[in-house]
Write a protein that holds these residues in place. Structure first.
Motif, PDB file in Angstrom:
ATOM      1  N   VAL A   1     -92.582 155.179  53.411  1.00 43.37           N
ATOM      2  CA  VAL A   1     -91.625 155.814  54.318  1.00 43.37           C
ATOM      3  C   VAL A   1     -90.962 154.765  55.216  1.00 43.37           C
ATOM      4  N   LEU A   2     -91.758 153.866  55.778  1.00 43.79           N
ATOM      5  CA  LEU A   2     -91.194 152.819  56.639  1.00 43.79           C
ATOM      6  C   LEU A   2     -90.240 151.926  55.849  1.00 43.79           C
ATOM      7  N   HIS A   3     -90.640 151.573  54.629  1.00 45.28           N
ATOM      8  CA  HIS A   3     -89.798 150.705  53.797  1.00 45.28           C
ATOM      9  C   HIS A   3     -88.466 151.381  53.473  1.00 45.28           C
ATOM     10  N   VAL A   4     -88.518 152.662  53.151  1.00 41.39           N
ATOM     11  CA  VAL A   4     -87.290 153.380  52.822  1.00 41.39           C
ATOM     12  C   VAL A   4     -86.388 153.489  54.051  1.00 41.39           C
ATOM     13  N   LEU A   5     -86.961 153.798  55.210  1.00 43.44           N
ATOM     14  CA  LEU A   5     -86.147 153.868  56.427  1.00 43.44           C
ATOM     15  C   LEU A   5     -85.507 152.508  56.731  1.00 43.44           C
ATOM     16  N   TYR A   6     -86.261 151.449  56.518  1.00 48.26           N
ATOM     17  CA  TYR A   6     -85.756 150.092  56.733  1.00 48.26           C
ATOM     18  C   TYR A   6     -84.562 149.815  55.807  1.00 48.26           C
ATOM     19  N   LEU A   7     -84.682 150.208  54.542  1.00 49.14           N
ATOM     20  CA  LEU A   7     -83.596 149.991  53.592  1.00 49.14           C
ATOM     21  C   LEU A   7     -82.372 150.845  53.925  1.00 49.14           C
ATOM     22  N   VAL A   8     -82.605 152.094  54.339  1.00 53.06           N
ATOM     23  CA  VAL A   8     -81.486 152.958  54.718  1.00 53.06           C
ATOM     24  C   VAL A   8     -80.759 152.356  55.916  1.00 53.06           C
ATOM     25  N   PHE A   9     -81.519 151.885  56.906  1.00 52.54           N
ATOM     26  CA  PHE A   9     -80.890 151.269  58.083  1.00 52.54           C
ATOM     27  C   PHE A   9     -80.076 150.049  57.681  1.00 52.54           C
ATOM     28  N   ASN A  10     -80.661 149.185  56.843  1.00 49.60           N
ATOM     29  CA  ASN A  10     -79.954 147.969  56.453  1.00 49.60           C
ATOM     30  C   ASN A  10     -78.675 148.272  55.682  1.00 49.60           C
ATOM     31  N   GLU A  11     -78.716 149.307  54.835  1.00 50.69           N
ATOM     32  CA  GLU A  11     -77.507 149.676  54.092  1.00 50.69           C
ATOM     33  C   GLU A  11     -76.424 150.156  55.057  1.00 50.69           C
ATOM     34  N   GLY A  12     -76.831 150.811  56.134  1.00 46.40           N
ATOM     35  CA  GLY A  12     -75.855 151.250  57.130  1.00 46.40           C
ATOM     36  C   GLY A  12     -75.362 150.117  58.003  1.00 46.40           C
ATOM     37  N   TYR A  13     -76.245 149.185  58.337  1.00 46.32           N
ATOM     38  CA  TYR A  13     -75.868 148.115  59.262  1.00 46.32           C
ATOM     39  C   TYR A  13     -74.949 147.091  58.593  1.00 46.32           C
ATOM     40  N   THR A  14     -75.231 146.774  57.331  1.00 49.44           N
ATOM     41  CA  THR A  14     -74.340 145.906  56.554  1.00 49.44           C
ATOM     42  C   THR A  14     -74.172 146.551  55.193  1.00 49.44           C
ATOM     43  N   ALA A  15     -73.132 147.360  55.071  1.00 50.44           N
ATOM     44  CA  ALA A  15     -72.913 148.091  53.824  1.00 50.44           C
ATOM     45  C   ALA A  15     -72.788 147.109  52.673  1.00 50.44           C
ATOM     46  N   SER A  16     -73.484 147.397  51.589  1.00 51.25           N
ATOM     47  CA  SER A  16     -73.507 146.455  50.471  1.00 51.25           C
ATOM     48  C   SER A  16     -72.216 146.462  49.670  1.00 51.25           C
ATOM     49  N   SER A  17     -71.370 147.446  49.878  1.00 50.80           N
ATOM     50  CA  SER A  17     -70.086 147.473  49.185  1.00 50.80           C
ATOM     51  C   SER A  17     -69.092 148.254  50.029  1.00 50.80           C
ATOM     52  N   GLY A  18     -67.808 148.093  49.691  1.00 53.01           N
ATOM     53  CA  GLY A  18     -66.780 148.877  50.364  1.00 53.01           C
ATOM     54  C   GLY A  18     -66.045 148.117  51.445  1.00 53.01           C
ATOM     55  N   PRO A  19     -65.068 148.781  52.082  1.00 52.32           N
ATOM     56  CA  PRO A  19     -64.186 148.105  53.040  1.00 52.32           C
ATOM     57  C   PRO A  19     -64.770 147.947  54.435  1.00 52.32           C
ATOM     58  N   ASP A  20     -65.830 148.677  54.772  1.00 51.97           N
ATOM     59  CA  ASP A  20     -66.358 148.655  56.133  1.00 51.97           C
ATOM     60  C   ASP A  20     -67.680 147.902  56.197  1.00 51.97           C
ATOM     61  N   LEU A  21     -67.886 147.205  57.307  1.00 49.77           N
ATOM     62  CA  LEU A  21     -69.134 146.477  57.483  1.00 49.77           C
ATOM     63  C   LEU A  21     -70.275 147.425  57.815  1.00 49.77           C
ATOM     64  N   HIS A  22     -69.976 148.466  58.612  1.00 49.26           N
ATOM     65  CA  HIS A  22     -71.015 149.382  59.075  1.00 49.26           C
ATOM     66  C   HIS A  22     -70.875 150.755  58.439  1.00 49.26           C
ATOM     67  N   ARG A  23     -71.999 151.454  58.363  1.00 52.26           N
ATOM     68  CA  ARG A  23     -72.008 152.885  58.066  1.00 52.26           C
ATOM     69  C   ARG A  23     -72.872 153.516  59.148  1.00 52.26           C
ATOM     70  N   ALA A  24     -72.195 153.875  60.257  1.00 55.21           N
ATOM     71  CA  ALA A  24     -72.918 154.327  61.451  1.00 55.21           C
ATOM     72  C   ALA A  24     -73.737 155.582  61.188  1.00 55.21           C
ATOM     73  N   GLU A  25     -73.307 156.424  60.226  1.00 54.82           N
ATOM     74  CA  GLU A  25     -74.079 157.637  59.956  1.00 54.82           C
ATOM     75  C   GLU A  25     -75.444 157.310  59.376  1.00 54.82           C
ATOM     76  N   LEU A  26     -75.531 156.202  58.627  1.00 54.49           N
ATOM     77  CA  LEU A  26     -76.812 155.809  58.054  1.00 54.49           C
ATOM     78  C   LEU A  26     -77.724 155.173  59.093  1.00 54.49           C
ATOM     79  N   THR A  27     -77.192 154.250  59.888  1.00 60.95           N
ATOM     80  CA  THR A  27     -78.025 153.642  60.929  1.00 60.95           C
ATOM     81  C   THR A  27     -78.482 154.691  61.928  1.00 60.95           C
ATOM     82  N   GLY A  28     -77.577 155.607  62.273  1.00 60.17           N
ATOM     83  CA  GLY A  28     -77.945 156.658  63.222  1.00 60.17           C
ATOM     84  C   GLY A  28     -79.043 157.558  62.684  1.00 60.17           C
ATOM     85  N   GLU A  29     -78.950 157.924  61.409  1.00 62.82           N
ATOM     86  CA  GLU A  29     -79.966 158.792  60.814  1.00 62.82           C
ATOM     87  C   GLU A  29     -81.294 158.055  60.677  1.00 62.82           C
TER      88      GLU A  29
END
Length: 416
Positions: free
Chosen positions: A187-215
């Motif tokens: 659970v901790l590992h998955v939350l860590y990965l979800v946060f990281n994907e939101g903080y530095t999106a691995s693809s796309g035009p935006d650096l952040h995905r605030a909905e992911l970091t917030g969740e």
């Protein structure tokens, strides 16, 4: 897309895991419930921008999704010609959608849904994919892009994960204390990965995905309320808060990436920093240091520095050495090399990077090329640094990262 469309989309992303949790708790059948929720979300995306939000959006979604689920069950019964037998076995509520004005339970079942998605019967990639889909609200296409696999492959992985959970007969309840402890690392590992994907999106035009970091932060808070005495839970929440505190300063006026050393620290979220420092200090006081606590301690040292020049790099190097002992992995070595370069010089950092070229987890990874480029630039080898920056730019699927790396390469070319 209008502002109203964006507002509806943000609300639906927030409500989706809550609605799915309600249906799975009531009816089980993860696979069928997830399909029903997706249909309800589609209906809302079409109707709400035109007709306005219902008085109780979550109740509306629960009602529509339950009706879709009921319709699917009725259709299945008709096809198999066993209406009477099924009716005798089903609980009375299963065939009747709740009234439109009925409020679902006030509590949020998302944490229970998270533990379900991290069921030990699933592989880690399946846990992450299912969590991003069911809890994070990402589409299958978005998850596929994030992990650089075809959408069909990711769709199949998610379907298998849902079917696997159903096959285990798992109930929609928080696991027992023993099972919870066994599952907590995932659970901790998955939350860590979800946060990281939101903080530095691995693809796309935006650096952040605030909905992911917030969740991810919200779920980490819920987890800490459930397990207030677990140091790693507190450490992960602290790490998220201390990292997310930089968010406003990480991009410039046009969305360009601003590296840590160049950020305007007056834009950092001081409340988040104070909370994060308090959390990690408390955790390290009485709990044996774990990987998330040590990473949070590193983030705290950065947060406490008035400027990049005043950063306590020797302390950061010592913390990375500790982290490398308790949780060795190539990404730790990558970050450690950057810190060592600030204390012992860039050539010392480059020496730490050399073994990573033979590690299949990092060989050819754009982050390895980016760190090497930075250290080569510090060492005064502009030509080699430019080559490495361009290699990193070719390897990343994040547009802000690519633009930043290309700009660095162009500056070095102009200085020649």
């Amino acid at each position: 897309m209008t502002a109203a469309d964006h507002a509806v989309g943000d609300l639906l992303r927030t409500l989706a895991p809550q609605v799915l949790a309600v249906l799975v708790r009531r009816h089980g059948q993860f696979y069928a419930c997830e399909d029903a929720v997706q249909e309800a979300l589609l209906a809302a995306a079409v109707q709400w921008p035109e007709q306005g939000l219902p008085e109780h959006p979550r109740s509306w979604l629960v009602t529509v999704a339950t009706r879709r689920l009921t319709d699917a069950w009725r259709s299945e019964r008709a096809r198999r010609d066993r209406e009477v037998a099924v009716a005798l076995r089903e609980p009375g509520y299963a065939a009747v959608a709740p009234p439109a004005d009925e409020q679902p339970p006030a509590g949020d079942d998302t944490l229970t849904l998270l533990f379900l998605c991290c069921h030990p019967a699933l592989t880690v990639p399946a846990q992450v994919a299912l969590t991003l889909r069911a809890v994070g609200g990402l589409s299958t296409a978005q998850i596929a892009r994030a992990y650089l696999v075809p959408e069909a492959t990711m769709s199949q992985r998610i379907r298998r994960a849902k079917r696997r959970i159903e096959a285990t007969g798992a109930r929609f309840v928080l696991p027992s204390a023993a099972d919870r402890d066994d599952r907590l690392g995932a659970v901790l590992h998955v939350l860590y990965l979800v946060f990281n994907e939101g903080y530095t999106a691995s693809s796309g035009p935006d650096l952040h995905r605030a909905e992911l970091t917030g969740e991810a932060i919200r779920l980490a808070r819920e987890l800490r309320r459930l397990l207030p005495d677990d140091g790693e839970v507190g450490g992960l929440l602290a790490l998220m808060l201390l990292t997310d505190a930089h968010r406003a300063a990480r991009t410039g006026p046009t969305g360009e990436l601003v590296p840590l050393a160049e950020q305007d620290r007056s834009r950092w979220d001081r409340a988040a920093i104070e909370e994060g420092i308090a959390l990690v200090t408390e955790a390290l006081t009485w709990s044996p240091p774990g990987p998330y606590q040590v990473q949070a301690a590193i983030a705290a040292v950065h947060a406490e520095a008035p400027s990049a020049a005043e950063t306590d790099w020797p302390q950061i190097v010592a913390l990375y050495r500790l982290l490398a002992r308790i949780a060795p992995n190539p990404m730790v070595t990558l970050n450690q090399a950057a810190a060592v370069a600030m204390v012992d010089g860039p050539r010392a950092g480059l020496a730490l990077l050399a073994p990573l070229d033979a590690d299949e987890r990092t060989a050819g990874h754009h982050r390895l090329a980016a760190v090497r480029a930075h250290l080569l630039e510090l060492a005064g080898d502009g030509a080699a640094a430019r080559t490495a920056y361009l290699a990193a730019a070719r390897g990343t699927t994040s547009l802000p990262e690519r633009r930043y790396l290309e700009v660095r390469a162009a500056r070095l070319a102009a200085d020649r």
